[in-house]
Design an enzyme around this catalytic site. Structure first.
Site, PDB file in Angstrom:
ATOM      1  CG  ASP A  32       4.062  19.483 -11.303  1.00 35.40           C
ATOM      2  OD1 ASP A  32       3.760  19.864 -12.454  1.00 35.40           O
ATOM      3  OD2 ASP A  32       4.434  18.327 -11.062  1.00 35.40           O
ATOM      4  CB  ILE A  33       3.956  24.125 -14.781  1.00 35.18           C
ATOM      5  CG1 ILE A  33       4.635  23.047 -15.619  1.00 35.18           C
ATOM      6  CG2 ILE A  33       4.948  25.148 -14.257  1.00 35.18           C
ATOM      7  CD1 ILE A  33       5.214  23.569 -16.924  1.00 35.18           C
ATOM      8  CG  ASN A  88       7.079   8.282 -10.015  1.00 35.67           C
ATOM      9  OD1 ASN A  88       6.547   7.573  -9.178  1.00 35.67           O
ATOM     10  ND2 ASN A  88       6.478   9.323 -10.544  1.00 35.67           N
ATOM     11  CD  GLN A  95      12.988   9.241 -13.303  1.00 32.86           C
ATOM     12  OE1 GLN A  95      13.326   8.076 -13.227  1.00 32.86           O
ATOM     13  NE2 GLN A  95      13.790  10.251 -13.002  1.00 32.86           N
ATOM     14  CG  HIS A 101      11.245  15.041  -9.881  1.00 38.05           C
ATOM     15  ND1 HIS A 101      11.792  14.332 -10.925  1.00 38.05           N
ATOM     16  CD2 HIS A 101       9.898  14.935 -10.032  1.00 38.05           C
ATOM     17  CE1 HIS A 101      10.833  13.822 -11.665  1.00 38.05           C
ATOM     18  NE2 HIS A 101       9.671  14.162 -11.147  1.00 38.05           N
ATOM     19  CG  HIS A 103       5.828  14.358  -7.879  1.00 38.83           C
ATOM     20  ND1 HIS A 103       5.334  15.203  -8.846  1.00 38.83           N
ATOM     21  CD2 HIS A 103       6.622  13.469  -8.522  1.00 38.83           C
ATOM     22  CE1 HIS A 103       5.799  14.833 -10.023  1.00 38.83           C
ATOM     23  NE2 HIS A 103       6.596  13.780  -9.850  1.00 38.83           N
TER      24      HIS A 103
END
Length: 139
Positions: A32-33, A88, A95, A101, A103
């Site tokens: 994750d950025i 989410n 979300q 996706h 996490h």
């Protein structure tokens, strides 16, 4: 299906560069950025679905298999104490990208990651009515 205007479709299919932790024919796992903690990863299917409820059962199952495969490797390399798997569905649930996706959030004792909720009480009357209604509506 791939959505042309979906950033996660672009990342999962290699059109936007990412730090890839794992990849197969159906999924890509990337860092994750904007991580909650060091090593925070995202499991992203290469085919578009807005949320969990729009996924076919095979893809949903594969997502958990990948979480089970990648999470222990993250924990081993980082030496973290635990791992949150967070998913989410809908804006009200947090979300922010409308592409399913999961996490993978590495956790450490006494870290500052804020994934907590308030505890409320459950009344017997409400619970019994709710359980009955849910059982009638599960398809």
């Amino acid at each position: 299906m791939i959505k042309d205007d979906c950033i996660f479709c672009k990342i999962a299919n290699g059109n936007i560069p990412s730090y890839c932790l794992y990849e197969d024919n159906y999924f890509k796992v990337v860092l994750d950025i904007e991580p909650s903690s060091k090593g925070h990863g995202l499991i992203i299917p290469k085919s578009h679905a807005d949320n969990l409820f729009m996924l076919d059962e095979e893809t949903a199952s594969r997502a958990l298999i990948i979480a089970k495969k990648v999470s222990p490797a993250i924990m081993e390399v980082l030496g973290c104490d635990g791992m949150n798997l967070l998913q989410n569905n809908g804006e009200a649930a947090g979300q922010t990208i409308n592409h399913f996706h999961i996490h993978l959030i590495p956790r450490y004792k006494n870290d500052s990651v804020g994934i907590k909720w308030n505890k409320n009480s459950l009344s017997k009357e409400w619970a019994e009515k709710f359980v009955s209604e849910i059982k009638e509506n599960i398809k």
